[in-house]
Write a protein that holds these residues in place. Structure first.
Motif, PDB file in Angstrom:
ATOM      1  N   LEU A 188       0.838  -1.210   0.000  1.00  0.00           N
ATOM      2  CA  LEU A 188       0.000   0.000   0.000  1.00  0.00           C
ATOM      3  C   LEU A 188       0.867   1.252   0.000  1.00  0.00           C
ATOM      4  O   LEU A 188       0.579   2.216  -0.711  1.00  0.00           O
ATOM      5  CB  LEU A 188      -0.905   0.006   1.233  1.00  0.00           C
ATOM      6  CG  LEU A 188      -2.301  -0.558   1.051  1.00  0.00           C
ATOM      7  CD1 LEU A 188      -3.056  -0.499   2.369  1.00  0.00           C
ATOM      8  CD2 LEU A 188      -3.058   0.238  -0.013  1.00  0.00           C
ATOM      9  N   VAL A 189       1.916   1.231   0.804  1.00  0.00           N
ATOM     10  CA  VAL A 189       2.821   2.386   0.859  1.00  0.00           C
ATOM     11  C   VAL A 189       3.445   2.632  -0.518  1.00  0.00           C
ATOM     12  O   VAL A 189       3.544   3.772  -0.973  1.00  0.00           O
ATOM     13  CB  VAL A 189       3.912   2.166   1.935  1.00  0.00           C
ATOM     14  CG1 VAL A 189       4.992   3.236   1.842  1.00  0.00           C
ATOM     15  CG2 VAL A 189       3.290   2.156   3.329  1.00  0.00           C
ATOM     16  N   ARG A 190       3.841   1.555  -1.195  1.00  0.00           N
ATOM     17  CA  ARG A 190       4.434   1.716  -2.535  1.00  0.00           C
ATOM     18  C   ARG A 190       3.447   2.386  -3.478  1.00  0.00           C
ATOM     19  O   ARG A 190       3.803   3.272  -4.252  1.00  0.00           O
ATOM     20  CB  ARG A 190       4.842   0.348  -3.115  1.00  0.00           C
ATOM     21  CG  ARG A 190       6.052  -0.262  -2.478  1.00  0.00           C
ATOM     22  CD  ARG A 190       6.669  -1.357  -3.360  1.00  0.00           C
ATOM     23  NE  ARG A 190       5.797  -2.492  -3.587  1.00  0.00           N
ATOM     24  CZ  ARG A 190       5.669  -3.536  -2.757  1.00  0.00           C
ATOM     25  NH1 ARG A 190       6.350  -3.566  -1.627  1.00  0.00           N
ATOM     26  NH2 ARG A 190       4.867  -4.547  -3.044  1.00  0.00           N
ATOM     27  N   GLN A 191       2.182   1.943  -3.409  1.00  0.00           N
ATOM     28  CA  GLN A 191       1.151   2.529  -4.290  1.00  0.00           C
ATOM     29  C   GLN A 191       0.952   4.005  -4.008  1.00  0.00           C
ATOM     30  O   GLN A 191       0.928   4.817  -4.929  1.00  0.00           O
ATOM     31  CB  GLN A 191      -0.183   1.826  -4.034  1.00  0.00           C
ATOM     32  CG  GLN A 191      -0.551   0.776  -5.058  1.00  0.00           C
ATOM     33  CD  GLN A 191      -1.964   0.270  -4.807  1.00  0.00           C
ATOM     34  OE1 GLN A 191      -2.890   1.047  -4.585  1.00  0.00           O
ATOM     35  NE2 GLN A 191      -2.113  -1.034  -4.830  1.00  0.00           N
ATOM     36  N   VAL A 192       0.782   4.338  -2.717  1.00  0.00           N
ATOM     37  CA  VAL A 192       0.524   5.739  -2.347  1.00  0.00           C
ATOM     38  C   VAL A 192       1.716   6.601  -2.756  1.00  0.00           C
ATOM     39  O   VAL A 192       1.558   7.694  -3.322  1.00  0.00           O
ATOM     40  CB  VAL A 192       0.235   5.850  -0.828  1.00  0.00           C
ATOM     41  CG1 VAL A 192       0.134   7.302  -0.399  1.00  0.00           C
ATOM     42  CG2 VAL A 192      -1.052   5.108  -0.485  1.00  0.00           C
ATOM     43  N   ALA A 193       2.939   6.098  -2.493  1.00  0.00           N
ATOM     44  CA  ALA A 193       4.136   6.873  -2.835  1.00  0.00           C
ATOM     45  C   ALA A 193       4.246   7.078  -4.349  1.00  0.00           C
ATOM     46  O   ALA A 193       4.556   8.174  -4.816  1.00  0.00           O
ATOM     47  CB  ALA A 193       5.381   6.166  -2.304  1.00  0.00           C
TER      48      ALA A 193
END
Ligand code: PNS
Length: 165
Positions: A135-140
């Motif tokens: 999820l963090v990768r997507q948001v970033a």
């Protein structure tokens, strides 16, 4: 009595606050802890392994996690080979939900069959239950603010260093 040594393995791509919570809890339970960045061929990586290792080292220092904590990287061979090499009897994994239990259980059984290495599941604080590196990768990647989900060093790096990777 021989020292209790454990390995906390993972992709850590990137490290999250949930990871740091598990590392802190595990550091309090074992004499020596190896936080091991493992190449997972099943996942397309965002950050190089050396970068993940550096971010983990910085975050562990920033958060004042005490104890004998070593951050290392492993991309060759079985995880249990690393564990055996460093004298670790235990792997530690964070469990956020039943989904994690289902994902981790077969690996725990195989690792025990391969090398008599036990797996201990730790529960992170519920505030981290919905946070994942993916999820963090997507948001970033889409330009969002990841600072609520990752340690400060990771947020700084993703904000300034990783854009355009
Ligand atoms: O953070 P991840 O991606 O869920 O971590 C998974 C990881 C890297 C711990 C797992 O893929 C692993 O243990 N890889 C090492 C290879 C190995 O030993 N495989 C056989 C036993 S599962």
């Amino acid at each position: 009595m021989s020292p209790r040594i454990a390995v906390v393995p993972g992709s850590f791509d990137p490290p999250t606050r949930g990871h740091l919570d598990v590392i802190r809890r595990a550091a309090g339970l074992f004499d020596q802890l190896h936080v091991l960045v493992v190449h997972n061929p099943g996942k397309e990586a965002m950050l190089p392994i050396a970068q993940r290792q550096a971010l983990l080292e910085q975050s562990i220092q920033d958060e004042g996690i005490e104890g004998d904590v070593i951050v290392a990287a492993w991309s060759m061979g079985l995880l249990v080979d690393y564990a055996t090499d460093v004298g670790a009897q235990v792997l530690v994994k964070g469990i956020r939900s039943q989904v994690d239990v289902a994902y981790e259980t077969p690996m725990a059984i195989v690792n025990r069959d391969l090398a008599h290495v036990e797996t201990v599941f730790l529960l992170p604080d519920p505030s981290h239950a919905l946070v994942s590196s993916s999820l963090v990768r997507q948001v970033a990647a889409l330009g969002g603010d990841v600072s609520p989900y990752v340690p400060a060093a990771v947020a700084r790096f993703l904000d300034t260093g990783a854009r355009g990777l």
